[in-house]
Structures are given as structure tokens and as C-alpha cells.
Design a protein around this motif. Structure first.
Motif, PDB file in Angstrom:
ATOM      1  N   PHE A   1       0.810  -1.215   0.000  1.00 22.38           N
ATOM      2  CA  PHE A   1       0.000   0.000   0.000  1.00 22.38           C
ATOM      3  C   PHE A   1       0.847   1.271   0.000  1.00 22.38           C
ATOM      4  O   PHE A   1       0.389   2.308  -0.457  1.00 22.38           O
ATOM      5  N   GLU A   2       2.059   1.196   0.491  1.00 22.81           N
ATOM      6  CA  GLU A   2       2.935   2.378   0.477  1.00 22.81           C
ATOM      7  C   GLU A   2       3.329   2.764  -0.940  1.00 22.81           C
ATOM      8  O   GLU A   2       3.301   3.922  -1.312  1.00 22.81           O
ATOM      9  N   THR A   3       3.704   1.765  -1.732  1.00 22.69           N
ATOM     10  CA  THR A   3       4.130   2.034  -3.110  1.00 22.69           C
ATOM     11  C   THR A   3       2.992   1.865  -4.110  1.00 22.69           C
ATOM     12  O   THR A   3       3.157   2.134  -5.296  1.00 22.69           O
ATOM     13  N   LYS A   4       1.855   1.382  -3.623  1.00 20.31           N
ATOM     14  CA  LYS A   4       0.680   1.098  -4.458  1.00 20.31           C
ATOM     15  C   LYS A   4       1.017   0.120  -5.580  1.00 20.31           C
ATOM     16  O   LYS A   4       0.588   0.260  -6.712  1.00 20.31           O
ATOM     17  N   SER A   5       1.813  -0.891  -5.237  1.00 15.63           N
ATOM     18  CA  SER A   5       2.167  -1.908  -6.224  1.00 15.63           C
ATOM     19  C   SER A   5       1.399  -3.198  -5.918  1.00 15.63           C
ATOM     20  O   SER A   5       1.189  -3.558  -4.762  1.00 15.63           O
ATOM     21  N   VAL A   6       0.997  -3.865  -6.982  1.00 19.74           N
ATOM     22  CA  VAL A   6       0.219  -5.094  -6.882  1.00 19.74           C
ATOM     23  C   VAL A   6       1.007  -6.213  -7.539  1.00 19.74           C
ATOM     24  O   VAL A   6       1.524  -6.042  -8.643  1.00 19.74           O
TER      25      VAL A   6
ATOM     26  N   LYS B   1      -5.581  -2.193  -9.200  1.00 16.80           N
ATOM     27  CA  LYS B   1      -4.763  -1.064  -9.643  1.00 16.80           C
ATOM     28  C   LYS B   1      -5.618   0.170  -9.873  1.00 16.80           C
ATOM     29  O   LYS B   1      -5.219   1.280  -9.524  1.00 16.80           O
ATOM     30  N   ASN B   2      -6.792   0.001 -10.432  1.00 18.44           N
ATOM     31  CA  ASN B   2      -7.699   1.128 -10.644  1.00 18.44           C
ATOM     32  C   ASN B   2      -8.104   1.763  -9.313  1.00 18.44           C
ATOM     33  O   ASN B   2      -8.114   2.985  -9.178  1.00 18.44           O
ATOM     34  N   ILE B   3      -8.391   0.955  -8.339  1.00 21.56           N
ATOM     35  CA  ILE B   3      -8.783   1.462  -7.023  1.00 21.56           C
ATOM     36  C   ILE B   3      -7.618   2.196  -6.359  1.00 21.56           C
ATOM     37  O   ILE B   3      -7.811   3.235  -5.731  1.00 21.56           O
ATOM     38  N   LEU B   4      -6.408   1.680  -6.516  1.00 21.03           N
ATOM     39  CA  LEU B   4      -5.240   2.305  -5.899  1.00 21.03           C
ATOM     40  C   LEU B   4      -4.809   3.595  -6.592  1.00 21.03           C
ATOM     41  O   LEU B   4      -4.284   4.503  -5.947  1.00 21.03           O
ATOM     42  N   GLU B   5      -5.004   3.680  -7.905  1.00 21.54           N
ATOM     43  CA  GLU B   5      -4.471   4.810  -8.672  1.00 21.54           C
ATOM     44  C   GLU B   5      -5.490   5.899  -8.982  1.00 21.54           C
ATOM     45  O   GLU B   5      -5.109   7.030  -9.285  1.00 21.54           O
ATOM     46  N   ASP B   6      -6.766   5.581  -8.947  1.00 20.98           N
ATOM     47  CA  ASP B   6      -7.801   6.539  -9.323  1.00 20.98           C
ATOM     48  C   ASP B   6      -8.615   6.907  -8.081  1.00 20.98           C
ATOM     49  O   ASP B   6      -8.580   6.210  -7.076  1.00 20.98           O
ATOM     50  N   TYR B   7      -9.334   7.970  -8.142  1.00 21.68           N
ATOM     51  CA  TYR B   7     -10.186   8.375  -7.019  1.00 21.68           C
ATOM     52  C   TYR B   7     -11.652   8.515  -7.438  1.00 21.68           C
ATOM     53  O   TYR B   7     -12.542   8.584  -6.602  1.00 21.68           O
ATOM     54  N   LYS B   8     -11.930   8.555  -8.732  1.00 17.59           N
ATOM     55  CA  LYS B   8     -13.296   8.779  -9.217  1.00 17.59           C
ATOM     56  C   LYS B   8     -14.270   7.710  -8.744  1.00 17.59           C
ATOM     57  O   LYS B   8     -15.436   7.993  -8.489  1.00 17.59           O
TER      58      LYS B   8
ATOM     59  N   ARG C   1      -8.507  -9.357 -11.525  1.00 16.62           N
ATOM     60  CA  ARG C   1      -8.590  -8.777 -10.183  1.00 16.62           C
ATOM     61  C   ARG C   1      -7.490  -7.755  -9.977  1.00 16.62           C
ATOM     62  O   ARG C   1      -7.709  -6.709  -9.371  1.00 16.62           O
ATOM     63  N   ILE C   2      -6.296  -8.014 -10.478  1.00 16.23           N
ATOM     64  CA  ILE C   2      -5.190  -7.065 -10.365  1.00 16.23           C
ATOM     65  C   ILE C   2      -5.535  -5.765 -11.074  1.00 16.23           C
ATOM     66  O   ILE C   2      -5.261  -4.673 -10.561  1.00 16.23           O
ATOM     67  N   LYS C   3      -6.149  -5.857 -12.235  1.00 14.72           N
ATOM     68  CA  LYS C   3      -6.548  -4.659 -12.979  1.00 14.72           C
ATOM     69  C   LYS C   3      -7.526  -3.820 -12.150  1.00 14.72           C
ATOM     70  O   LYS C   3      -7.403  -2.600 -12.067  1.00 14.72           O
ATOM     71  N   GLN C   4      -8.491  -4.465 -11.511  1.00 15.36           N
ATOM     72  CA  GLN C   4      -9.451  -3.756 -10.667  1.00 15.36           C
ATOM     73  C   GLN C   4      -8.756  -3.099  -9.471  1.00 15.36           C
ATOM     74  O   GLN C   4      -9.030  -1.942  -9.132  1.00 15.36           O
TER      75      GLN C   4
END
Length: 188
Positions: free
Chosen positions: A110-115, A145-152, A140-143
Motif C-alpha cells: 500500500f505504500e508504493t501502491k504496487s500489486v 490497480k484502478n482502485i489504488l491509482e484513481d479516485y473517481k 482482479r489485479i486490474k481492478q
């Protein structure tokens, strides 16, 4: 571990590591192979340097390699033409199971937001994360990553701290089979 699963863990060597395996290579500086000649060069241009304990792989492509899933974990920059050197001990290799087999689990920093995806025979597997097929793991990884990188996606929910809310949602996606849309409905 079931007896059938134990049979799928076998000893890998320079003679069989390239046949349907999964492995996470650790980044290594190029000086580790200086003055060495490769023991093998693949048609795709990767070079392999064997040691008694493992193998160095110099390549410009990681991930899927023929019938293998080989990842490189490295903070080292590519030094020559996007070539990166990785090292893995023979004991780090696992059988790359059939595409339809539940073989992979997901972990997140979660610190680096890497999956990352990992093999279920990884010694660090906590037995909590759901084990999935390769295709389900990629989705699932794609989902995640979207949650970690986007806020919309979060604008329709009530929460006090977005980062904590992200973590809660991601952990649900890792540790359950609940569908993302179903999860979103339950959080409203």
C-alpha cells in the motif's frame, strides 16, 4: 498441504527450470555476470548464466516467457537497451499450473501502491488471500490497480479517509471471491 499438491513441488535445475515454471527473479547488477559467458541464449535473445545455487537471466522481456511466468522484482534501472538482470535460486521455481488451475494469490504494498501476483506454493503465502486462476488473477489485479491509482470510483461512497477506504476495498478483493460490483453495492 495435500499429497497431490506436494507432488507438484519438484526440484528444479538447469535442465528443467524453463519448462512450465513460475518464478520471481530478484534484480541484480550487471557486474554479477561480467567476465562470464552465457550457458544458453534463447531465440528471443535472453541469456542464461547458471550457478550451483540458481540462474541469472539477462533479458528485455519479463512476465510470460514461452510456457513460463517469470517476474522480475528490481529497483535497478536497465543498463543496456532495456536489458535487466535477474537472479533466482533453483528452489524459487514452482510448477506453472494449467491456466484453469487455481494457482495464484495477490499481494499489495500500500505504500508504493504496487500489486503483485504470487504462486500458492510461495513460502510467504498467508493462507488468507483467495487463490485464483491466472486469468481471474489478472482481472482482479486490474481492478485493484484502478482502485489504488484513481479516485473517481470513490466519489459515491461515504468515508473519512480515502487511503483507509481504498485499503478496505482492496483487502476485500484480495481475501474474498466477491465481485467488484457486488462489493460496491454492499458498501453503499
Amino acid at each position: 498441504m495435500e499429497e497431490q499438491e506436494k507432488k507438484k513441488i519438484k526440484k528444479f535445475t538447469k535442465h528443467n527450470f524453463f519448462d512450465r515454471t513460475y518464478c520471481v527473479f530478484q534484480g541484480a547488477p550487471l557486474w554479477k555476470i561480467s567476465r562470464r559467458k552465457p550457458h544458453y541464449r534463447s531465440e528471443s535473445g535472453s541469456s542464461y548464466y547458471y550457478t550451483t545455487k540458481g540462474v541469472y537471466r539477462l533479458s528485455n522481456h519479463w512476465g510470460r516467457a514461452a510456457s513460463c511466468q517469470w517476474r522480475l522484482l528490481s529497483d535497478l534501472p536497465a543498463e543496456i537497451d532495456d536489458l535487466r538482470l535477474g537472479y533466482a535460486d533453483w528452489e524459487d521455481f514452482r510448477i506453472n499450473m494449467d491456466e484453469a488451475a487455481d494457482a495464484y494469490y495477490i499481494s499489495v504494498d500500500f505504500e508504493t501502491k504496487s500489486v503483485q501476483y504470487n504462486h500458492k506454493h510461495d513460502p510467504d503465502y498467508d493462507q488468507v488471500a483467495v487463490v485464483r486462476t491466472a486469468d481471474d488473477t489478472r482481472k482482479r489485479i486490474k481492478q485493484i490497480k484502478n482502485i489504488l491509482e484513481d479516485y473517481k470510483w470513490a466519489k459515491y461512497f461515504e468515508y473519512e479517509d480515502l487511503e483507509e477506504f481504498r485499503k478496505e476495498v482492496v483487502m476485500q478483493l484480495i481475501n474474498t471471491d466477491i465481485d467488484l460490483n457486488e462489493l460496491k453495492r454492499s458498501l453503499m
